[in-house]
Design an enzyme around this catalytic site. Structure first.
Site, PDB file in Angstrom:
ATOM      1  N   VAL A  19       0.733  -1.265   0.090  1.00 19.36           N
ATOM      2  CA  VAL A  19      -0.002  -0.095   0.117  1.00 19.36           C
ATOM      3  C   VAL A  19       0.961   1.226   0.197  1.00 19.36           C
ATOM      4  O   VAL A  19       0.573   2.479  -0.699  1.00 19.36           O
ATOM      5  CB  VAL A  19      -0.742  -0.094   1.319  1.00 19.36           C
ATOM      6  CG1 VAL A  19      -1.876   1.336   1.272  1.00 19.36           C
ATOM      7  CG2 VAL A  19      -1.861  -1.169   1.116  1.00 19.36           C
ATOM      8  N   ALA A  38      -6.371  19.546  -3.742  1.00 20.62           N
ATOM      9  CA  ALA A  38      -5.969  19.985  -2.250  1.00 20.62           C
ATOM     10  C   ALA A  38      -5.594  21.408  -2.024  1.00 20.62           C
ATOM     11  O   ALA A  38      -5.817  21.828  -0.883  1.00 20.62           O
ATOM     12  CB  ALA A  38      -4.783  19.154  -1.913  1.00 20.62           C
ATOM     13  N   ILE A 141     -13.207   1.874  -1.777  1.00 17.38           N
ATOM     14  CA  ILE A 141     -14.457   2.140  -1.606  1.00 17.38           C
ATOM     15  C   ILE A 141     -14.439   3.446  -0.534  1.00 17.38           C
ATOM     16  O   ILE A 141     -14.218   3.200   0.418  1.00 17.38           O
ATOM     17  CB  ILE A 141     -15.731   1.240  -1.289  1.00 17.38           C
ATOM     18  CG1 ILE A 141     -15.177  -0.127  -2.248  1.00 17.38           C
ATOM     19  CG2 ILE A 141     -16.677   1.765  -1.226  1.00 17.38           C
ATOM     20  CD1 ILE A 141     -16.356  -1.407  -1.719  1.00 17.38           C
ATOM     21  N   GLY A 192      -2.061 -16.121  -3.554  1.00 17.15           N
ATOM     22  CA  GLY A 192      -1.735 -14.883  -2.994  1.00 17.15           C
ATOM     23  C   GLY A 192      -2.992 -13.994  -2.443  1.00 17.15           C
ATOM     24  O   GLY A 192      -2.704 -12.907  -2.082  1.00 17.15           O
ATOM     25  N   LYS A 210     -13.835  -4.034  10.558  1.00 15.60           N
ATOM     26  CA  LYS A 210     -14.369  -3.082   9.690  1.00 15.60           C
ATOM     27  C   LYS A 210     -15.739  -2.799  10.088  1.00 15.60           C
ATOM     28  O   LYS A 210     -16.251  -1.445  10.128  1.00 15.60           O
ATOM     29  CB  LYS A 210     -14.153  -3.471   8.291  1.00 15.60           C
ATOM     30  CG  LYS A 210     -12.958  -3.479   7.899  1.00 15.60           C
ATOM     31  CD  LYS A 210     -12.563  -4.645   6.418  1.00 15.60           C
ATOM     32  CE  LYS A 210     -11.381  -4.744   6.132  1.00 15.60           C
ATOM     33  NZ  LYS A 210     -11.090  -5.766   5.025  1.00 15.60           N
TER      34      LYS A 210
HETATM   35  N1  HSE Z   1      -7.305  -9.112   4.257  1.00 12.47           N
HETATM   36  C1  HSE Z   1      -8.201  -8.213   3.736  1.00 12.47           C
HETATM   37  C2  HSE Z   1      -9.596  -8.939   2.675  1.00 12.47           C
HETATM   38  C3  HSE Z   1      -7.559  -7.094   3.021  1.00 12.47           C
HETATM   39  O1  HSE Z   1      -9.140  -9.963   2.471  1.00 12.47           O
HETATM   40  O2  HSE Z   1     -10.179  -8.359   2.441  1.00 12.47           O
HETATM   41  C4  HSE Z   1      -7.564  -5.841   3.791  1.00 12.47           C
HETATM   42  O3  HSE Z   1      -8.334  -5.304   4.512  1.00 12.47           O
END
Ligand code: HSE
Length: 445
Positions: A19, A38, A141, A192, A210
């Site tokens: 990231v 910005a 998102i 992966g 989340k």
């Molecule tokens: N491991 C998370 C997923 C990605 O599979 O959505 C990062 O939040």
């Protein structure tokens, strides 16, 4: 005065993996457009990573690279710290130190905020700095922005999201190829998608973090992951996905938060969703979130929940917000959790035993007279109403001459505690031959 003449915002990056590299690259590639949005340019001027060679390879010359994150925090030239280390250990200490040093913080770390958010947001409030976390939920998102700002007219009623790409990929493959969980998990690791240690993904913990953050913003309650009900996908069998399909449903791992009469539901578990719902058709590693507001009705947000540049897109959106608001009075900024800190609600999180929902049950039973009557009798005695029953021919389930079969029952809504009791009674029947499978069902109407 033209705002575009303001001095650049200087950013220090802690941890430059996938990231971080994406963030650096997108900022470079789109720097002119980002500056025009910005009102000033945004420059990563310092990077800390234990792997200095990797960091140097990612950012080239012209950026200071160090192996000690505290050197970034101590640098008075840095305005914003991006934390991309992850986890609750050192990341928590560094985020709190950055706040203490008066830096704004951008983080993708949902685990940290879902568990320690109350402490972190309070510290940021005291210091008058922002802690921005768009990248922590559903990757690219802009769901935090939507909930915190775009939907701020609404009384939010519920949110249901596919917010873990790894598990959605596994469920899609199980459905498409008729394979069992273990087989697909190995494939996901080979490709992966899943981490070498995929525990947080497959046990629902990542989705729990989340949905905890979305719940706090939607309802103005503190982050309280410790009160979330979390169940992953490890017990799902290929035949449940098949039976659900025959009944017009798909199975998805949903993060759900809902305003109900006795508080706020906060839960993650596999759920049957009607196949005709848009969210039921979100496949592979994609994410989607449905939000129901009283004024707007149902809205749906779809996109990539992970990956280098999709997540970088969210990190940079936060940097742009900070660049725009850096010089604003702290009281005029958008509150961290959408509601003003002195106007938070103390609505309780409803215990799972009090949640009301409907159910899919699969019972492996002896194929003999009276079994169905006994099972339905127990449900009736608990006041649980049946919506549909599917009984497979014994030889379809166990081959020719089989003496056992699968009985699938869909129920109407009932409180979880009653279902637990009914399940215990049904499980004790000698004609019920294997542990009963129970999957909750959400109509999302
Ligand atoms: N491991 C998370 C997923 C990605 O599979 O959505 C990062 O939040």
């Amino acid at each position: 005065m033209t705002t575009t003449n303001l001095s650049p915002i200087r950013v220090g990056l802690l941890g430059i993996g996938t990231v971080g590299t994406g963030t650096f690259n997108v900022l470079q590639r789109n720097q002119e457009e980002i500056r025009r949005r910005a009102g000033r340019s945004i420059e990563i001027t310092m990077v800390a990573d234990l792997d200095v060679a990797r960091a140097r390879a990612a950012v080239g010359e012209g950026v200071q690279v160090v192996d000690d994150a505290r050197k970034v925090i101590a640098n008075p030239e840095i305005d914003v710290v991006i934390e991309l280390i992850g986890g609750y250990g050192i990341a928590r200490a560094l985020v709190l130190e950055a706040i203490e040093a008066g830096k704004h913080v951008v983080t993708a770390n949902k685990a940290l905020l879902a568990v320690h958010g109350t402490e972190i947001f309070a510290a940021a409030q005291r210091k008058g700095v922002m802690v921005a976390f768009e990248a922590a939920v559903a990757g690219g998102i802009p769901i935090i922005k939507a909930l915190r700002e775009g939907l701020s007219a609404n009384s939010i009623q519920w949110i249901a999201g596919i917010i873990n790409g790894t598990t959605n990929f596994i469920l899609s493959e199980m459905r498409d190829k008729g394979l069992d969980f273990d087989v697909v998990l190995k494939e996901a690791q080979r490709l992966g998608y899943a981490e070498a240690d995929p525990t947080f993904d497959i046990e629902g913990v990542d989705a729990g973090h989340k949905v905890t953050l979305m719940s706090a913003i939607a309802f103005g309650i503190p982050v309280q992951f410790d009160k979330a009900y979390v169940e992953g996908i490890t017990a799902l069998a290929a035949q449940d996905i098949r039976y659900a399909e025959q009944l017009g449903y798909r199975i998805k791992l949903l993060g759900i938060t809902k305003r109900v009469a006795n508080g706020i539901e906060l839960r993650v578990h596999p759920s049957l969703v009607p196949a005709k719902r848009l969210i039921a058709n979100v496949e592979g590693a994609m994410n989607a979130v449905v939000v129901q507001g009283d004024a707007v009705g149902t809205t749906l947000y779809y996109g990539k929940g992970a990956g280098s540049e999709p997540t970088a897109s969210a990190v940079i959106a936060d940097l742009v917000d900070i660049a725009r608001l850096h010089t604003a009075d702290a009281a005029q900024r958008v509150p961290h959790l959408a509601f003003q800190p002195d106007a938070m609600s103390d609505l309780p999180i409803v215990p799972m035993s009090e949640v009301v929902t409907s159910y899919y049950l699969r019972l492996n039973v002896a194929d003999e007279a009276g079994v169905l009557a006994k099972v339905t009798g127990i449900l009736a005695s608990m006041g649980i109403s049946i919506d549909a029953v599917l009984q497979r021919e014994a030889d379809e389930v166990g081959g020719e001459g089989a003496t056992q079969t699968d009985l699938i029952i869909l129920t109407h809504d009932c409180v979880e505690a009653k279902m637990n009791e009914a399940l215990a009674q049904m499980q004790a029947l000698p004609t019920v031959l294997a542990p009963i499978t129970r999957i909750r069902k959400e109509e999302l109407a």
